[in-house]
Design an enzyme around this catalytic site. Structure first.
Site, short mmCIF file in Angstrom:
data_model
loop_
_atom_site.label_atom_id
_atom_site.label_comp_id
_atom_site.label_asym_id
_atom_site.label_seq_id
_atom_site.Cartn_x
_atom_site.Cartn_y
_atom_site.Cartn_z
N ASP A 73 -3.32 -1.64 -2.98
CA ASP A 73 -4.47 -2.14 -3.74
C ASP A 73 -4.79 -1.23 -4.93
OD1 ASP A 73 -4.61 -3.92 -1.66
OD2 ASP A 73 -6.73 -3.58 -1.23
N HIS A 219 -3.14 2.34 -1.07
CA HIS A 219 -3.61 2.28 -2.47
C HIS A 219 -2.62 2.99 -3.40
CE1 HIS A 219 -7.24 1.58 -0.10
NE2 HIS A 219 -7.70 0.91 -1.14
ZN LIG Z 1 -9.64 -2.12 -3.93
#
Ligand SMILES: [Zn+2]
Length: 270
Positions: A73, A219
């Site tokens: 992400d 991430h």
């Molecule tokens: Zn996010």
């Protein structure tokens, strides 16, 4: 829309319960505390629990035997995403990138490379508003649409998969995603790579929990850099492979034309 209305009523009733404090007595305090606590906990559960289906249906597992989906992400990141793409290419792993539209527009060549190398590009809103659940209806629609448009401009197709910032729900998310033709994808393993400073700890946390069908949240863009995740990932990939897992995308790719994207795109970020 009925569920959105019920959610608003729950929110209003929870806060209105504070009026019960007046005139103040001990029994009223206990009653108010009970109502407010239950209402608040229920509200937080509906907004934040990654596998809750009530406000918006969401998928949190992948099909198949011994499958694992890595999802990244908040990118693209100009430094860490190319390193991640190099790593995934060297390991022969395909993953799913939930990109932030605004960042994708700033670094389209990185998103194009990810797409050209067989990864799945998904919508993580336009600007990643942390108070996502409080967006006005117009702003919510705009966050979904502009994020999707950014991917379409860069990759040539509208992304089907969507994930909100921090996995937060919004009461109107279900109808708006339906209108956009998008599916909400959550996760089963939150790696907590946003907090962990030690790559060994991060790798072990994932390896301890990984099971068939898991979608793992990671991430590729973090304020302090994604180097801890990048250090942990080779071990995670190697050990999961040794256990017989194969890495899959979080959903099917929307386009059949990805193979025709300019191969030069994969060289632009090296
Ligand atoms: Zn996010």
């Amino acid at each position: 829309m009925a569920r959105a209305a019920i959610f608003f009523l729950l929110f209003l009733a929870t806060n209105a319960s504070l009026a019960l404090l007046y005139p103040f007595t001990l029994s009223r305090l206990l009653l108010t505390f009970s109502i407010y606590s239950v209402g608040t906990l229920l509200t937080l559960y509906l907004l934040f629990h990654p596998r809750n289906q009530w406000l918006v249906a969401n998928r949190f597992r992948v099909d198949g035997v011994n499958t694992i989906a890595l999802t990244f992400d908040d990118g693209p990141d100009p430094v860490d995403t190319p390193k991640l793409l190099d790593l995934l290419r060297d390991k022969g792993v395909k993953a799913t990138f939930f990109v932030v539209g605004k960042r994708a527009d700033q670094h389209p060549e990185i998103v194009r490379r990810a797409c050209a190398e067989g990864h799945l590009i998904a919508n993580h809103t336009w600007s990643h508003r942390l108070l996502f659940c409080f967006l006005t209806p117009a702003r919510l629609r705009s966050e979904i649409e502009r994020g999707a448009e950014s991917v379409r401009r860069i990759c040539g197709f509208r992304p089907h998969l969507f994930r909100s910032p921090v996995g937060m729900r919004h009461p109107l998310l279900r109808p708006y995603l339906n209108n956009a033709g998008s599916e909400y994808v959550s996760w089963t393993i939150r790696s907590r790579d946003t907090l962990t400073r030690n790559s060994g700890v991060l790798a072990q946390r994932i390896l301890n929990r990984a099971a068939s069908g898991d979608i793992i949240l990671l991430h590729d863009h973090l304020p302090r850099g994604a180097h801890v995740m990048l250090e942990a990932l080779p071990r995670v990939i190697d050990e999961l492979r040794e256990r017989g897992f194969q890495f899959v995308l979080a959903g099917p790719r929307e386009d059949a034309a990805a193979a025709t994207l300019e191969p030069a795109a994969s060289q632009t970020t090296r």
